[in-house]
Write an enzyme that holds these catalytic residues in place. Structure first.
Site, short mmCIF file in Angstrom:
data_model
loop_
_atom_site.label_atom_id
_atom_site.label_comp_id
_atom_site.label_asym_id
_atom_site.label_seq_id
_atom_site.Cartn_x
_atom_site.Cartn_y
_atom_site.Cartn_z
N SER A 61 -18.81 3.73 -13.00
CA SER A 61 -17.64 2.94 -13.84
C SER A 61 -16.30 2.74 -12.90
O SER A 61 -15.77 3.62 -12.19
CB SER A 61 -17.32 3.57 -14.97
OG SER A 61 -16.28 3.38 -15.35
N GLY A 63 -12.52 1.88 -14.05
CA GLY A 63 -11.76 1.36 -15.16
C GLY A 63 -10.48 0.93 -14.77
O GLY A 63 -10.22 0.63 -13.62
N LYS A 64 -9.60 1.02 -15.97
CA LYS A 64 -8.20 0.40 -15.21
C LYS A 64 -7.47 1.46 -14.30
O LYS A 64 -6.83 0.69 -13.47
CB LYS A 64 -7.20 0.48 -16.58
CG LYS A 64 -7.78 -0.45 -17.93
CD LYS A 64 -6.88 -0.69 -18.90
CE LYS A 64 -6.69 0.60 -19.70
NZ LYS A 64 -7.83 1.41 -20.24
N GLU A 65 -7.56 2.75 -14.51
CA GLU A 65 -6.88 3.49 -13.87
C GLU A 65 -7.69 4.53 -12.67
O GLU A 65 -7.24 5.07 -11.87
CB GLU A 65 -5.83 4.56 -14.67
CG GLU A 65 -4.69 3.99 -15.27
CD GLU A 65 -4.96 3.80 -16.62
OE1 GLU A 65 -5.51 4.68 -17.20
OE2 GLU A 65 -3.96 3.28 -17.26
N ALA A 66 -9.06 4.61 -13.24
CA ALA A 66 -9.92 5.44 -12.56
C ALA A 66 -11.29 5.05 -12.15
O ALA A 66 -11.70 3.96 -12.88
CB ALA A 66 -10.05 6.64 -13.33
N ASN A 67 -11.71 5.50 -11.03
CA ASN A 67 -13.21 4.99 -10.85
C ASN A 67 -14.05 6.49 -11.14
O ASN A 67 -13.68 7.71 -10.58
CB ASN A 67 -13.31 4.71 -9.50
CG ASN A 67 -12.72 3.43 -9.13
OD1 ASN A 67 -11.48 3.18 -9.32
ND2 ASN A 67 -13.49 2.38 -8.74
N VAL A 68 -15.04 6.28 -11.63
CA VAL A 68 -16.05 7.30 -12.00
C VAL A 68 -17.28 7.10 -10.79
O VAL A 68 -17.85 5.98 -10.71
CB VAL A 68 -16.49 7.60 -13.36
CG1 VAL A 68 -17.54 9.03 -13.56
CG2 VAL A 68 -15.35 7.95 -14.22
N GLU A 149 -19.05 18.09 -15.42
CA GLU A 149 -20.53 17.84 -15.69
C GLU A 149 -20.85 16.42 -15.74
O GLU A 149 -20.27 15.57 -16.39
CB GLU A 149 -20.93 18.58 -17.10
CG GLU A 149 -22.36 18.37 -17.53
CD GLU A 149 -22.37 18.97 -18.95
OE1 GLU A 149 -23.48 18.86 -19.37
OE2 GLU A 149 -21.50 19.38 -19.58
N ASP A 195 -7.35 8.65 -27.66
CA ASP A 195 -8.21 7.20 -27.35
C ASP A 195 -9.61 7.43 -27.66
O ASP A 195 -10.46 6.88 -27.08
CB ASP A 195 -8.00 6.88 -25.88
CG ASP A 195 -8.34 5.56 -25.32
OD1 ASP A 195 -8.19 4.59 -26.22
OD2 ASP A 195 -8.61 5.10 -24.13
N ASP A 214 -13.18 11.22 -21.51
CA ASP A 214 -11.82 10.58 -21.43
C ASP A 214 -10.80 11.18 -22.10
O ASP A 214 -10.12 10.60 -23.00
CB ASP A 214 -11.93 9.15 -21.64
CG ASP A 214 -11.00 8.03 -20.83
OD1 ASP A 214 -10.37 8.73 -20.21
OD2 ASP A 214 -11.22 6.89 -21.17
N1 LIG Z 1 -19.03 12.99 -17.32
C1 LIG Z 1 -19.76 12.08 -17.30
N2 LIG Z 1 -20.89 11.91 -17.06
C2 LIG Z 1 -21.37 10.63 -17.07
N3 LIG Z 1 -20.86 9.38 -17.27
C3 LIG Z 1 -19.49 9.39 -17.25
C4 LIG Z 1 -18.67 10.61 -17.34
N4 LIG Z 1 -17.47 10.51 -17.49
C5 LIG Z 1 -17.33 9.19 -17.49
N5 LIG Z 1 -18.36 8.55 -17.45
C6 LIG Z 1 -18.52 7.18 -17.35
O1 LIG Z 1 -17.50 6.60 -16.68
C7 LIG Z 1 -16.76 5.47 -17.67
C8 LIG Z 1 -15.43 5.96 -17.57
O2 LIG Z 1 -15.07 7.12 -17.74
P1 LIG Z 1 -13.70 7.51 -18.74
O3 LIG Z 1 -13.82 7.00 -19.92
O4 LIG Z 1 -13.16 8.89 -18.64
O5 LIG Z 1 -12.37 6.72 -17.70
P2 LIG Z 1 -11.96 5.43 -18.05
O6 LIG Z 1 -12.12 4.66 -19.29
O7 LIG Z 1 -12.19 4.52 -16.71
O8 LIG Z 1 -10.31 5.54 -17.84
P3 LIG Z 1 -9.32 4.39 -17.83
O9 LIG Z 1 -9.40 3.38 -18.34
O10 LIG Z 1 -8.07 5.42 -18.02
O11 LIG Z 1 -9.05 4.38 -16.14
C9 LIG Z 1 -17.38 5.95 -18.91
O12 LIG Z 1 -17.52 4.84 -19.65
C10 LIG Z 1 -18.89 6.61 -18.75
O13 LIG Z 1 -19.64 5.49 -18.86
MG LIG Z 2 -12.80 5.46 -21.03
#
Ligand SMILES: Nc1ncnc2c1ncn2[C@@H]1O[C@H](COP(=O)(O)OP(=O)(O)OP(=O)(O)O)[C@@H](O)[C@H]1O
Ligand SMILES: [Mg+2]
Length: 268
Positions: A61, A63-68, A149, A195, A214
């Site tokens: 993913s 996001g606005k501030e982070a990549n996963v 995890e 949130d 999150d």
């Molecule tokens: N532990 C995890 N396991 C699997 N998928 C995850 C996990 N954590 C996050 N994700 C995936 O990544 C996406 C983004 O994660 P998260 O909501 O923590 O950050 P974010 O919304 O991008 O934060 P921000 O908007 O502040 O940048 C989630 O919607 C989910 O689909």
């Molecule tokens: Mg999120």
């Protein structure tokens, strides 16, 4: 031993290089920002040396501030959430701020805030888990990188609540669990998610178990806006579940939680 570490780093390097290559292709690529700046690369080396992260894989993913990203940890898949240090809004801010002696430390300050935020998310996940709330198990936080995890199977992340087709019975079960988790956070962990919505709840599609994610912005009850955030969380949940015929009132849910909280406080 050294050789092994080098191999691990190389694997991370190769993945990072691949990401860089893919960055050119804006259509397929989700990594728009400089996630892998030199500082972040160094952090990845560090956690690789510590044996926490062996390799970094595909993007889950942006996001606005982070990549996963999907990562390979010691005992299997982990999720790697990387807060971007240089966001585009910050870069334009830099133009005005850099060179102004009053803000000599601003870049440093911004970094420190991001690092503190990452650590806070790790701590919030631990606290939530200890209170009995199902969250991704935190693995390690290092600077702007949070490892936890991985919620998914065979490299594929479980869906968000917003993307799951629910029958009314499952919906009611999930709703009850979500409210119980909000209550556990409030009563036992002294935390408000802050949130909470169908965007920050993952559902295991086999067990229909909801999982809160999150939690960087989660606050303790001392926060002046804790009550406001709690009401907003409850209202978001009610708004989502309305379509499944769930028609409770946010005020009622809040009052009941408050009562339980007061009773618990008296007992302790
Ligand atoms: N532990 C995890 N396991 C699997 N998928 C995850 C996990 N954590 C996050 N994700 C995936 O990544 C996406 C983004 O994660 P998260 O909501 O923590 O950050 P974010 O919304 O991008 O934060 P921000 O908007 O502040 O940048 C989630 O919607 C989910 O689909
Ligand atoms: Mg999120």
């Amino acid at each position: 031993m050294k050789k092994e570490v080098a191999k691990r780093v190389q694997r991370i390097d190769t993945k990072v290089d691949k990401m860089r290559m893919r960055r050119k292709d804006t259509n397929t690529l989700k990594v728009k920002e400089n996630v892998f700046d030199d500082a972040t690369l160094k952090i990845l080396y560090t956690v690789s040396n510590k044996g926490i992260l062996n390799a970094i894989g595909g993007s889950i993913s942006t996001g606005k501030e982070a990549n996963v990203f999907l990562g390979e940890g010691k005992d299997g898949d982990i999720a790697v959430k990387i807060y971007r240090i240089s966001s585009s809004t910050f870069r334009s801010m830099e133009e005005y701020i850099l060179g102004d002696p009053r803000f000599r430390n601003v870049r440093h300050a911004k970094k420190d805030i991001i690092f503190a935020w990452t650590k806070k998310e790790h701590r919030n996940l631990t606290r939530a888990k200890e209170a009995g709330v199902r969250v991704p198990e935190p693995v390690h936080a290092e600077r702007n990188v949070l490892m936890m995890e991985f919620l998914g199977e065979e490299g594929k992340a479980y869906p968000l609540l917003k993307d799951v087709n629910l029958d009314p019975e499952d919906a009611k079960l999930i709703f009850d669990t979500v409210i119980r988790y909000v209550e556990l956070l409030y009563v036992k962990a002294n935390l408000v998610h802050g949130d909470l919505s169908e965007y920050n709840i993952i559902v295991n599609p086999r067990t229909m178990e909801p999982i809160f994610i999150d939690m960087g912005q989660s606050v303790t009850l001392e926060h002046p806006k804790a009550r406001e955030f709690l009401m907003r969380d409850i209202e978001n949940i009610l708004r989502f579940f309305k379509r499944y015929g769930i028609k409770e009132q946010a005020e009622d849910i809040y009052s009941s939680m408050k009562e339980i909280k007061q009773k618990t406080n008296k007992l302790s």
